[in-house]
Design a protein around this motif. Structure first.
Motif, PDB file in Angstrom:
ATOM      1  N   ILE A  17       2.578  -0.066  -1.893  1.00  0.00           N
ATOM      2  CA  ILE A  17       2.981  -0.959  -0.801  1.00  0.00           C
ATOM      3  C   ILE A  17       2.161  -1.513  -0.518  1.00  0.00           C
ATOM      4  O   ILE A  17       0.539  -1.192   0.364  1.00  0.00           O
ATOM      5  N   ALA A  18       2.134  -2.712   0.099  1.00  0.00           N
ATOM      6  CA  ALA A  18       1.069  -3.693   0.814  1.00  0.00           C
ATOM      7  C   ALA A  18       1.721  -4.330   2.037  1.00  0.00           C
ATOM      8  O   ALA A  18       2.282  -4.994   1.817  1.00  0.00           O
ATOM      9  N   GLY A  19       0.945  -4.381   3.410  1.00  0.00           N
ATOM     10  CA  GLY A  19       1.195  -4.377   4.391  1.00  0.00           C
ATOM     11  C   GLY A  19       1.579  -2.828   5.600  1.00  0.00           C
ATOM     12  O   GLY A  19       2.587  -2.215   4.554  1.00  0.00           O
ATOM     13  N   GLY A  20       0.923  -3.295   6.140  1.00  0.00           N
ATOM     14  CA  GLY A  20       2.142  -2.194   7.180  1.00  0.00           C
ATOM     15  C   GLY A  20       2.981  -2.256   7.569  1.00  0.00           C
ATOM     16  O   GLY A  20       3.573  -0.647   7.883  1.00  0.00           O
ATOM     17  N   ASP A  21       4.017  -2.515   8.242  1.00  0.00           N
ATOM     18  CA  ASP A  21       5.145  -2.955   8.326  1.00  0.00           C
ATOM     19  C   ASP A  21       5.980  -2.435   7.328  1.00  0.00           C
ATOM     20  O   ASP A  21       6.667  -1.485   7.248  1.00  0.00           O
ATOM     21  N   THR A  22       5.799  -3.185   6.147  1.00  0.00           N
ATOM     22  CA  THR A  22       6.547  -2.994   5.095  1.00  0.00           C
ATOM     23  C   THR A  22       5.782  -1.415   4.612  1.00  0.00           C
ATOM     24  O   THR A  22       7.155  -0.971   3.850  1.00  0.00           O
ATOM     25  N   SER A  23       4.560  -1.037   4.522  1.00  0.00           N
ATOM     26  CA  SER A  23       4.616   0.627   4.491  1.00  0.00           C
ATOM     27  C   SER A  23       5.477   1.364   5.166  1.00  0.00           C
ATOM     28  O   SER A  23       5.858   2.957   4.745  1.00  0.00           O
ATOM     29  N   ALA A  24       5.308   1.204   6.529  1.00  0.00           N
ATOM     30  CA  ALA A  24       6.516   1.969   7.540  1.00  0.00           C
ATOM     31  C   ALA A  24       7.733   1.867   7.108  1.00  0.00           C
ATOM     32  O   ALA A  24       8.426   3.463   6.992  1.00  0.00           O
ATOM     33  N   ALA A  25       8.798   0.827   6.923  1.00  0.00           N
ATOM     34  CA  ALA A  25       9.888   0.074   6.304  1.00  0.00           C
ATOM     35  C   ALA A  25       9.776   1.636   4.941  1.00  0.00           C
ATOM     36  O   ALA A  25      11.400   2.462   4.713  1.00  0.00           O
ATOM     37  N   PHE A  54       1.413   7.951  -3.820  1.00  0.00           N
ATOM     38  CA  PHE A  54       1.355   6.194  -4.154  1.00  0.00           C
ATOM     39  C   PHE A  54       0.659   5.702  -2.850  1.00  0.00           C
ATOM     40  O   PHE A  54      -0.513   7.235  -2.274  1.00  0.00           O
ATOM     41  N   VAL A  55       0.558   4.379  -3.064  1.00  0.00           N
ATOM     42  CA  VAL A  55      -0.625   4.781  -1.854  1.00  0.00           C
ATOM     43  C   VAL A  55       0.488   2.974  -0.863  1.00  0.00           C
ATOM     44  O   VAL A  55       0.937   1.912  -1.136  1.00  0.00           O
ATOM     45  N   LEU A  56      -0.365   3.551   0.476  1.00  0.00           N
ATOM     46  CA  LEU A  56       0.115   2.230   1.444  1.00  0.00           C
ATOM     47  C   LEU A  56      -0.981   1.388   1.223  1.00  0.00           C
ATOM     48  O   LEU A  56      -2.206   1.906   2.013  1.00  0.00           O
ATOM     49  N   LYS A  57      -1.228   0.150   1.531  1.00  0.00           N
ATOM     50  CA  LYS A  57      -2.447  -0.482   1.753  1.00  0.00           C
ATOM     51  C   LYS A  57      -2.302  -1.406   3.200  1.00  0.00           C
ATOM     52  O   LYS A  57      -1.382  -2.270   3.244  1.00  0.00           O
ATOM     53  N   SER A  58      -2.609  -1.838   3.563  1.00  0.00           N
ATOM     54  CA  SER A  58      -2.953  -2.270   5.140  1.00  0.00           C
ATOM     55  C   SER A  58      -3.324  -3.701   4.403  1.00  0.00           C
ATOM     56  O   SER A  58      -4.005  -4.089   3.236  1.00  0.00           O
ATOM     57  N   GLY A  59      -2.802  -4.977   4.799  1.00  0.00           N
ATOM     58  CA  GLY A  59      -2.308  -6.640   4.310  1.00  0.00           C
ATOM     59  C   GLY A  59      -4.155  -6.783   3.643  1.00  0.00           C
ATOM     60  O   GLY A  59      -4.018  -7.041   3.209  1.00  0.00           O
ATOM     61  N   SER A  60      -4.689  -6.723   4.728  1.00  0.00           N
ATOM     62  CA  SER A  60      -6.304  -6.905   5.323  1.00  0.00           C
ATOM     63  C   SER A  60      -7.095  -6.411   4.226  1.00  0.00           C
ATOM     64  O   SER A  60      -7.857  -7.046   4.192  1.00  0.00           O
ATOM     65  N   PHE A  61      -6.900  -5.597   4.081  1.00  0.00           N
ATOM     66  CA  PHE A  61      -7.437  -4.537   2.911  1.00  0.00           C
ATOM     67  C   PHE A  61      -7.846  -5.106   1.769  1.00  0.00           C
ATOM     68  O   PHE A  61      -7.267  -5.239   1.162  1.00  0.00           O
ATOM     69  N   GLY A  62      -9.151  -4.219   1.215  1.00  0.00           N
ATOM     70  CA  GLY A  62      -9.136  -4.344   0.286  1.00  0.00           C
ATOM     71  C   GLY A  62      -9.658  -5.348  -0.975  1.00  0.00           C
ATOM     72  O   GLY A  62      -9.671  -6.335  -0.181  1.00  0.00           O
ATOM     73  N   HIS A  63     -10.450  -5.413  -2.092  1.00  0.00           N
ATOM     74  CA  HIS A  63     -10.865  -6.094  -2.605  1.00  0.00           C
ATOM     75  C   HIS A  63     -10.127  -7.134  -3.686  1.00  0.00           C
ATOM     76  O   HIS A  63      -8.781  -6.501  -3.454  1.00  0.00           O
ATOM     77  N   ARG A  64     -10.408  -8.261  -4.376  1.00  0.00           N
ATOM     78  CA  ARG A  64      -9.425  -8.647  -4.949  1.00  0.00           C
ATOM     79  C   ARG A  64      -8.277  -8.253  -6.487  1.00  0.00           C
ATOM     80  O   ARG A  64      -7.367  -7.577  -6.606  1.00  0.00           O
ATOM     81  N   ASP A  65      -9.307  -7.045  -6.678  1.00  0.00           N
ATOM     82  CA  ASP A  65      -8.549  -6.204  -7.877  1.00  0.00           C
ATOM     83  C   ASP A  65      -7.830  -5.023  -7.092  1.00  0.00           C
ATOM     84  O   ASP A  65      -7.777  -3.677  -8.429  1.00  0.00           O
ATOM     85  N   PHE A  66      -8.116  -4.816  -5.796  1.00  0.00           N
ATOM     86  CA  PHE A  66      -7.473  -3.652  -5.490  1.00  0.00           C
ATOM     87  C   PHE A  66      -6.177  -3.124  -6.094  1.00  0.00           C
ATOM     88  O   PHE A  66      -6.009  -1.995  -6.504  1.00  0.00           O
ATOM     89  N   ILE A  67      -5.048  -3.646  -6.254  1.00  0.00           N
ATOM     90  CA  ILE A  67      -3.976  -3.027  -6.883  1.00  0.00           C
ATOM     91  C   ILE A  67      -3.630  -2.889  -8.520  1.00  0.00           C
ATOM     92  O   ILE A  67      -2.801  -1.718  -8.566  1.00  0.00           O
ATOM     93  N   LYS A  68      -4.784  -4.080  -8.386  1.00  0.00           N
ATOM     94  CA  LYS A  68      -5.583  -3.123 -10.460  1.00  0.00           C
ATOM     95  C   LYS A  68      -5.692  -2.385 -10.427  1.00  0.00           C
ATOM     96  O   LYS A  68      -5.002  -0.419 -10.969  1.00  0.00           O
TER      97      LYS A  68
END
Length: 435
Positions: free
Chosen positions: A362-370, A403-417
């Motif tokens: 999941i990417a995004g703090g609000d979405t992760s909480a939901a 699972f992985v909960l990702k802050s929207g502004s974090f991570g390199h370009r290949d993070f989801i991969k």
């Protein structure tokens, strides 16, 4: 035991992995209603107040209560984890922790060089740009129009705030500690400059035994080297199996450019990418008819072995149009954001149920909480770091998920991969041992 109060779930995981990397057992809860036996062996207990988008008074009450609960459970050192660019109710939440503990001093460190955040002469920078010129200037809920951290915090608290600049920090931890004790006489919040990782090490050696620390998670990475690392980490007994032959799912509700770039990176490499049209959400009849079709397509592709990403509308013009239409219907920016997050959470649950896959991103703090709320996940064990500040975690329940909960502004370009590869590689060996 170290206790952390975090203002959102991705921030809770962010600071959690800083300790988990040193083999601390780190548990995150959305409340402290859990039974005591579940907390046995926990080295770092984190409470997620989900208060970043609350009114200041509500945020204060949540943090005050969470701090009291941590204190009751024997916590001796406290950390108030906030957004790494000071979005949210910073002053109210810092004040709440001090008031709950009847204390009147805290060290504040916001810099996080590994994720492009630096504080120089009290000015905060994001990937080389002053905060007010960064992408956070256009945050839909907390637009950041000031780069001076002292000024930002002063605007939200009646306590006195000052800054220790890089020149002093470069002189070493002993001198820094002396300066801090001198400032304690007149100030309640001392914000530290951070220009590189070496600064964080110096600060950690100077403040490792202070009762209250606050800010981003970056300082927490250096603390275990001072207060002591653990020989091994305790993992939950049950780790969900990965259904080989099936793909993985990612839901992204963040509007940050980093997340957009990560999605496009995956699209170019063959992932099936679908958009949750925000305009469509405002037309219930239209959305109801299209939701089932979209869900069926995504489930089919995952069952066929394809990785699937569902993202909210991130085209600036369409986002603007959505806000305008929502306003005409009496819906605020915050409410439309919540509608997007709750819809993504609803569809995530449906995808997982229909595919049987219990591993996801999941990417995004609000979405992760939901999503955590929709999946009834109230407790998690922080596990392995994938990229700086971005770990995987395991839900603490009878039917666990990985699972992985990702802050929207974090991570390199290949993070989801990298996150997908991580989730696929974490398999159970005979006897239930995780490798």
């Amino acid at each position: 035991m170290i206790g952390v109060v975090a203002d959102d779930i991705t921030g809770a995981n962010d600071i959690g992995i800083m300790f988990a990397k040193s083999n601390y057992t780190v548990d995150v809860y959305s409340s402290i209603q859990s039974e005591d036996k579940q907390l046995n062996g926990t080295d770092v207990l984190i409470l997620d107040t989900n208060s970043r988008f609350d009114e200041a008074k509500t945020a204060y009450q949540k943090v005050f209560q969470a701090t009291k609960e941590l204190h009751k459970r024997g916590v001796t050192q406290f950390f108030n984890k906030t957004c790494s660019v000071f979005r949210g109710n910073i002053g109210a939440e810092f004040d709440a922790m001090l008031d709950a503990l009847d204390e009147d001093f805290a060290i504040v460190v916001l810099g996080f060089p590994k994720n492009g955040r630096k504080t120089i002469q009290g000015i905060h920078y994001v990937h080389g740009q002053p905060l007010e010129d960064s992408e956070f200037r256009h945050d839909p809920v907390h637009p950041m129009t000031c780069s001076n951290l002292v000024d930002i915090l002063k605007s939200q608290t009646n306590r006195k705030v000052t800054n220790i600049k890089e020149g002093i920090i470069k002189q070493g931890s002993e001198i820094l500690r002396e300066i801090i004790y001198a400032l304690k006489k007149d100030y309640q919040y001392v914000i530290m400059d951070v220009t590189d990782q070496a600064d964080l090490k110096t600060i950690a050696n100077a403040v490792y035994d202070f009762k209250i620390l606050a800010g981003s998670s970056a300082l927490a990475e250096e603390l275990p080297a001072v207060i002591g690392k653990k020989p091994e980490q305790t993992l939950p007994k049950n780790v969900p199996e990965y259904h080989q032959g099936k793909g993985l799912f990612c839901a992204a509700g963040s509007l940050m450019p980093q997340t957009f770039e990560q999605i496009e990176y995956m699209r170019a490499r063959g992932a099936s990418v679908f958009e949750l049209d925000s305009l469509c959400l405002l037309d219930k009849e239209r959305f109801t008819s299209s939701k089932t079709q979209l869900l069926n397509v995504m489930v089919t592709e995952i069952n066929q072995g394809k990785n699937v990403i569902l993202h909210s509308t991130n085209d600036p013009l369409k986002v603007k149009e959505t806000k305008q239409k929502a306003f005409q219907q009496g819906i605020s920016n915050r409410e439309i954001s919540q509608l997007v997050s709750s819809t993504l959470a609803e569809m995530t649950k449906a995808v997982l149920q229909q595919t049987g896959q219990k591993r996801f991103v999941i990417a995004g703090g609000d979405t992760s909480a939901a999503v955590c709320h929709r999946l009834n996940i109230s407790g998690i064990r922080v596990w392995k770091e994938i990229q700086p500040g971005l770990p995987s975690c395991i839900s603490l329940k009878n039917d666990p998920m990985l699972f992985v909960l990702k802050s929207g502004s974090f991570g390199h370009r290949d993070f989801i991969k990298q996150a997908f590869l991580h989730l696929k590689e974490q398999l159970l060996e005979p006897g239930g041992v995780v490798r």
